[in-house]
Each structure stands twice: as structure tokens, then as C-alpha cells.
Motif scaffolding. Structure first.
Motif, PDB file in Angstrom:
ATOM      1  N   HIS A 172       2.826 -64.385  59.069  1.00  0.00           N
ATOM      2  CA  HIS A 172       3.733 -64.755  57.872  1.00  0.00           C
ATOM      3  C   HIS A 172       2.201 -65.339  57.083  1.00  0.00           C
ATOM      4  O   HIS A 172       2.328 -65.178  55.636  1.00  0.00           O
ATOM      5  CB  HIS A 172       4.585 -65.244  58.445  1.00  0.00           C
ATOM      6  N   LYS A 221       1.249 -63.908  53.398  1.00  0.00           N
ATOM      7  CA  LYS A 221       1.631 -64.228  51.895  1.00  0.00           C
ATOM      8  C   LYS A 221       0.110 -64.444  51.288  1.00  0.00           C
ATOM      9  O   LYS A 221       0.595 -64.245  50.734  1.00  0.00           O
ATOM     10  CB  LYS A 221       2.462 -65.730  52.313  1.00  0.00           C
ATOM     11  N   GLU A 228       6.728 -61.083  57.972  1.00  0.00           N
ATOM     12  CA  GLU A 228       7.275 -62.502  58.360  1.00  0.00           C
ATOM     13  C   GLU A 228       8.662 -62.380  59.097  1.00  0.00           C
ATOM     14  O   GLU A 228       9.584 -63.241  59.613  1.00  0.00           O
ATOM     15  CB  GLU A 228       8.452 -62.874  56.932  1.00  0.00           C
ATOM     16  N   ASP A 280      11.258 -60.670  58.980  1.00  0.00           N
ATOM     17  CA  ASP A 280      12.460 -60.818  58.943  1.00  0.00           C
ATOM     18  C   ASP A 280      13.076 -58.969  58.997  1.00  0.00           C
ATOM     19  O   ASP A 280      13.174 -58.623  58.065  1.00  0.00           O
ATOM     20  CB  ASP A 280      12.613 -61.060  56.767  1.00  0.00           C
TER      21      ASP A 280
END
Length: 613
Positions: free
Chosen positions: A308, A312, A337, A339
Motif C-alpha cells: 500500500h 500510493k 491497500e 481494502d
């Protein structure tokens, strides 16, 4: 009648844009309801508002994409049949295989769409749009497969990401060819083998720089690559890679390539210099390609938990600070990430149908990767998405059958949805009605079975197809409607003097007990059959029982008595005792019956006296 595939009709909404009419919208599974509101600009005369149904999901009407729905249906059903007894970790190879099967179906549809784009010029834009959506779909699915389903560990993770980039970056190979034809090699792509090929070519052409090219080729040749199937541990690989990295750094510090800017740039890239990579953004194309190249040359043993951060920062460095990330960028970042729920949520918004989120969520749920995520009405996320996808399929005239299996595998609300949706399936043909009926009967949906049979019985009766109407009413166990149709059969007999649909009436069996009138119809037909076989005694007894059982309609009494005339004149007398009051009957027929009865009674008395003597 066979149901044929047809293109959806275009619905035009008059006045929109020109008169600035105010419209309301109501979404449904596969459709949108558009209606004019009561609000009107000042001075405009009021009129009757219109309501329009507009098709929202055009994908299910694409012949090519329908293959995606059909093929994925088989994969979905196969996934549901995987036994729950085996722990999820032991089923990982099966889940990875199923994920690859889904992706192969997506890719097959993309290839077919590409082929169509070359031939159907008028639909190129629409087909290109569908190809773009499928490309994004497979890109996201493959990344989810790498990160969640296959769950590659450190070392293997980067190898999987390299395959992911190579597979989905459509212009990587094309740019690799451009580089091979140029005077400069770039391992950024990352095609190290291709870069070495270019270096060998340049070394043979530029004799003065041959030593430098050979030195760079040696560095590329020494670059360690992790082998997951080998005996080398991850720690040993990391140590070997660090030694190689230090060797590249010494070459740069010693200015070994200072005389050749291209080779010096390559050396910086091998050291993971982000500025050097970003100077060649045009070769990378996307931030996630930059991410994988960055990891390859700076952190090849990256762990899943570290992704992650790199994802990013790579997106921030690659994209212009003034540009807004595209929905695809946000989805991929959410995946990096880890998610999952955000990935599914963003895909539900960004993609144009429920196919992707329904099947991916179902697979992830089988892998036990989704936490319990109940929605406000009690269903979980997986079931909600599968129900939405299936509800969209029901609206299509040939894909509706696929939806049944999806509803079947939704334990909370699947049966309720199926019952409601089957009631809305248009029954254009008896063949389609029988398909729906079979589905309902297999699932013991008694009310739906009766409803379908009643609808088809009424439709057949309105078309004067009495046999079909009677068959449907018997199947519905509708005594009242069976009585009505039996009356029509008897009226038809009185008019024509013969029965239609003899096969059906002759084979009623226990079904004739559904109503008195149906019983009478079956027995009356049996009387005619006995008479035709010259079994006069049996025919007479049956006719007599029909007269005395009081199940014949009053309007049919005269017909029964007329049918008795030939039997009364037979040599083998049958005793008929008929009591009827003076209705409005033709005098001639009445006198004829009295005469025949008298003769028959006389014959019976003589015969009885002879037997006693």
C-alpha cells in the motif's frame, strides 16, 4: 415457438432538451422508468404526462457479451458445488483455477469484440467501449487473484505482479519492439532479455563503446531473479540481490558509463532511481506499471503488507498533481491497500453491470476472505450482489433461465426473489411457460404453478384451444375452470356432433375426478367409445348411470335421451327408467322416446318372463 434474440428497441423521449421538461427517474433491475413531473415552467400549458421505460443495461443484449454471461454461469455453478468439508486453505488451487477460468472467459470475449471492431464499422465506438470495460475488468480481477485468492508471499508476489503488468499492459510488447529497433535499450519495460538483445546488437555496431555495452550486459545477466520452485531461500536471494545492487552502484560511482548517457541512465534505473524512471514515463504508460518497475529494481522481496505504501507513493509521483485519479486508479489502489470492500463498492459504481462484482464477491466469499458484512435488510454483501445480478438477467428473454441457479444459491432471500421474479417472466409461448412451470415444480412452488397454469388455461380458452385449456386447468387443479372448459366441450359436441382432442379426453384418468362436469365429460366419451366397439350392454349401463347420477348438465339431458334411442331398439334389451318433467322439449322427439321406451320395456318383460319359465 423458438425464442429468438433481438436487439433492444430505442425509446425516444420527446421534448427533452428542446422544451426543458422536468423528468423523474426510477431505477429497476435492467431498466429505468422515466416520467415527466408535474412541475412546468411558467406559461406552459398543462397536458397529459408521459411515462417511458428505457433500457439501461445494453450489455445483456450484445450477442458476444451474452457468451460471457452463459460461460460464467457454468463456472459459478461449479464453484457452488465445491464441498464445504475441505478447509479453505486446501482448496486454494481450485479457487485459483476458477479465477483463471473467469478471466479466460473475459479475454475470449475481448478477442471476439476486437475481431468485430475490424468488420462492423458502424458499431466500432460501442464495441471499443465494451472492450475497454472488459480490459479494466480483467485487470482488476487479475490483481485481486494475485493479492487475495492466490495470496502470493514475498518473492513470488513481485513475479506475479510482473506477469500481471505484462499481460494487461497492451502496448508493452509494442513499445518493446520500438526499443529493439532503436539505438537505446530500457529495462524499464521490464524486458531484461530484450534489453540485453539490444545491447548485444549495439556492441557489434559501435566498436568504440563495445566494452561499456559488454559491462552493462554483464550487469543485466547477473541480475538475480527469485525462483519459487528452487532450493534458494528468500533470505539467500535477498543477500544475492543486495550484492548485485552494490555492484551496479559501484559502476555508477566509478562513472563507468559517464561517456554514454544512455547506459548511465540504464544503470540508474537498475539502482531503482525513481527520477530516472519518471523521465521515461511514456514507456511506462501507467502508475501501476511504474510501481512494478520500481519494486523490481529497488525492493524485489516486497511483502504484501508493504504494497500500500509503494502503490500510493507511485501513483502520487506518476500522476500530475493537478489531475484527478480515474475510477480505475482508485479501484487498483484500494486493492493494493487490501481494502476488499472498497474495491467492490467502487466497482459497483464504476462498472456498467453487476456481473463483475457478483462473481468476484462470490469467489472471494468462498475463499473466506470477506468478513461478515451484513446489510440493513439482513442479507450479506455476497448475496445482495448475486441477487442484483440475477434480477437483471431475469429481464432478458433468453438469459432469464441462468438467473434461477443464482437465486438457488442465495440462502436468505433467493427463494423469495425467485418466486417474485418468475411471476414477472412473460409467457409468450407454451414452450416458455413449460420451462417456467418445470422450474416451479422442481422447487415445490405451489402457488406459482397454479398461477402459471391458470394464465395459460385462460389464454388457450380465449383462443378456442379447448384441449390445451383443459390440460392447463387440470395441471392447476382448478376445479372451477375445469368445469367451465368441460361445458365448452359439451357445447362444442352438441354443435358439431363429435369431440375434439380425443386423445386428451380418452386419457384423463384420475384427473376426471377434479370436478363433476369433467367426470361427466370423461364418462360420456367412454360411452361413445363402448358404443363404437358394439358393446351395447356396457354402453347402456354407463348411459343409465350418467342419467341417474345427476352430474349431467340439464341442458344436456335431451342429448343423453337421444343417445339412448339406438340402444332401446337393440335386440339385447336394456332397462331405462327415466323420470323427467314436462320441459320445453320438441314433441316429436318426446313421442319417439316414449315409443322406444315402451318397446324396450315390452322386450324386457317378455325376456324376464321367459327366463322365469
Amino acid at each position: 415457438m423458438e425464442e429468438v434474440d433481438v436487439e433492444p428497441t430505442t425509446t425516444l423521449i420527446p421534448g427533452v432538451g428542446l422544451k426543458q421538461k422536468h423528468l423523474g427517474f426510477e431505477w429497476g433491475p435492467g431498466d429505468i422508468l422515466v416520467y415527466e413531473t408535474n412541475f412546468r415552467p411558467a406559461g406552459e400549458r398543462s397536458g397529459c404526462p408521459s411515462v417511458h421505460v428505457v433500457r439501461k443495461d445494453e450489455d445483456i443484449y450484445s450477442p458476444i457479451l451474452r457468451k460471457l454471461f452463459n460461460e460464467s454461469h457454468h463456472i459459478f455453478v461449479g464453484l457452488q458445488n465445491i464441498t464445504e468439508d475441505v478447509p479453505s486453505k486446501n482448496k486454494k488451487p481450485q479457487f485459483v483455477s476458477i479465477s483463471k477460468n473467469y478471466r479466460s472467459v473475459i479475454r475470449a470475449c475481448m478477442e471476439e469484440l476486437h475481431t468485430c471492431c475490424a468488420h462492423l464499422v458502424l458499431f466500432v465506438l460501442r464495441l471499443h467501449s465494451q472492450v475497454s470495460i472488459l480490459l479494466a475488468t480483467e485487470l482488476i480481477w487479475n490483481l485481486c487473484e494475485v493479492l487475495f485468492i492466490d495470496a502470493a508471499p514475498a518473492g513470488c508476489l513481485l513475479l506475479h505482479l510482473l506477469d500481471w503488468v505484462r499481460l494487461h499492459k497492451a502496448d508493452v510488447d509494442e513499445k518493446a519492439k520500438e526499443v529493439l529497433q532503436s539505438d537505446m535499450a530500457h529495462p524499464v519495460l521490464p524486458h531484461v532479455a530484450s534489453a540485453r538483445h539490444v545491447l548485444t546488437k549495439q556492441a557489434s555496431v559501435q566498436a568504440a563503446s563495445r566494452t561499456l555495452y559488454q559491462l552493462m550486459d554483464t550487469l543485466l545477466h547477473k541480475m538475480p531473479v527469485f525462483n519459487p520452485s528452487g532450493t534458494q531461500t528468500l533470505t539467500e536471494f535477498d543477500m544475492k540481490w543486495r550484492h548485485w545492487h552494490e555492484e551496479c552502484d559501484r559502476c555508477l560511482q566509478d562513472k563507468s558509463f559517464a561517456s554514454n548517457p544512455h547506459l548511465e541512465t540504464i544503470c540508474k534505473i537498475l539502482l531503482g532511481d525513481e527520477d530516472a524512471m519518471l523521465e521515461h514515463k511514456e514507456l511506462l504508460g501507467t502508475w501501476y506499471h511504474f510501481l512494478v518497475s520500481r519494486l523490481l529494481f529497488s525492493h524485489p522481496t516486497v511483502k504484501p503488507a508493504e504494497l500500500h505504501y509503494y502503490a500510493k507513493s507511485s501513483m502520487d509521483m506518476f500522476l500530475d498533481s493537478r489531475s484527478v485519479p480515474e475510477p480505475l486508479d482508485s479501484i487498483l489502489l484500494a486493492a493494493f491497500e487490501f481494502d476488499l470492500h472498497q474495491v467492490i463498492k467502487d466497482c459497483s459504481i464504476a462498472l456498467n453491470n453487476w456481473w463483475f462484482v457478483a462473481h468476484l464477491t462470490d469467489l472471494l466469499d468462498h475463499c473466506k476472505l470477506l468478513q461478515s458484512h451484513n446489510l440493513h435488510f439482513g442479507s450479506n454483501l455476497r448475496e445482495f450482489l448475486v441477487l442484483e445480478y440475477a434480477s437483471g438477467l431475469v429481464s432478458h428473454h433468453s438469459l432469464w433461465q441462468l438467473a434461477v441457479d443464482y437465486f438457488d444459491h442465495c440462502p436468505e432471500f433467493g427463494r423469495v426473489y425467485l418466486e417474485l421474479q418468475l411471476e414477472r417472466v412473460p409467457l409468450e409461448t407454451e414452450r416458455k411457460a413449460l420451462k417456467v412451470l418445470r422450474i416451479c415444480e422442481q422447487r415445490h412452488m405451489t402457488e406459482q404453478v397454479r398461477s402459471i397454469c391458470k394464465i395459460m388455461a385462460k389464454r388457450a380458452l380465449s383462443n378456442n384451444r379447448l384441449g390445451s385449456a383443459l390440460s392447463w386447468s387440470i395441471r392447476a387443479k382448478d376445479a372451477g375452470f375445469a368445469t367451465l372448459i368441460s361445458e365448452r366441450f359439451l357445447q362444442d359436441y352438441c354443435t358439431r356432433g363429435s369431440f375434439s382432442d380425443l386423445d386428451l379426453i380418452d386419457n384423463l384418468g384420475p384427473a376426471m375426478l377434479l370436478s363433476d362436469r369433467l367426470t361427466f365429460l370423461g364418462k360420456y366419451r367412454e360411452f361413445h367409445r363402448l358404443y363404437g366397439e358394439n358393446k351395447f350392454t356396457e354402453a347402456g349401463k354407463l348411459l343409465l348411470s350418467l342419467m341417474t347420477a345427476k352430474i349431467a348438465p340439464r341442458s344436456f339431458w335431451m342429448t343423453l335421451l337421444t343417445d339412448a334411442l339406438p340402444l332401446l331398439e337393440q335386440k339385447e334389451s336394456c332397462v331405462f327408467v327415466c323420470v323427467f318433467q314436462g320441459e320445453d322439449v320438441e314433441t316429436a322427439k318426446l313421442e319417439l322416446l316414449r315409443l322406444a321406451l315402451a318397446r324396450n320395456l315390452a322386450m324386457a318383460i317378455v325376456k324376464e318372463g321367459t327366463v322365469e319359465a
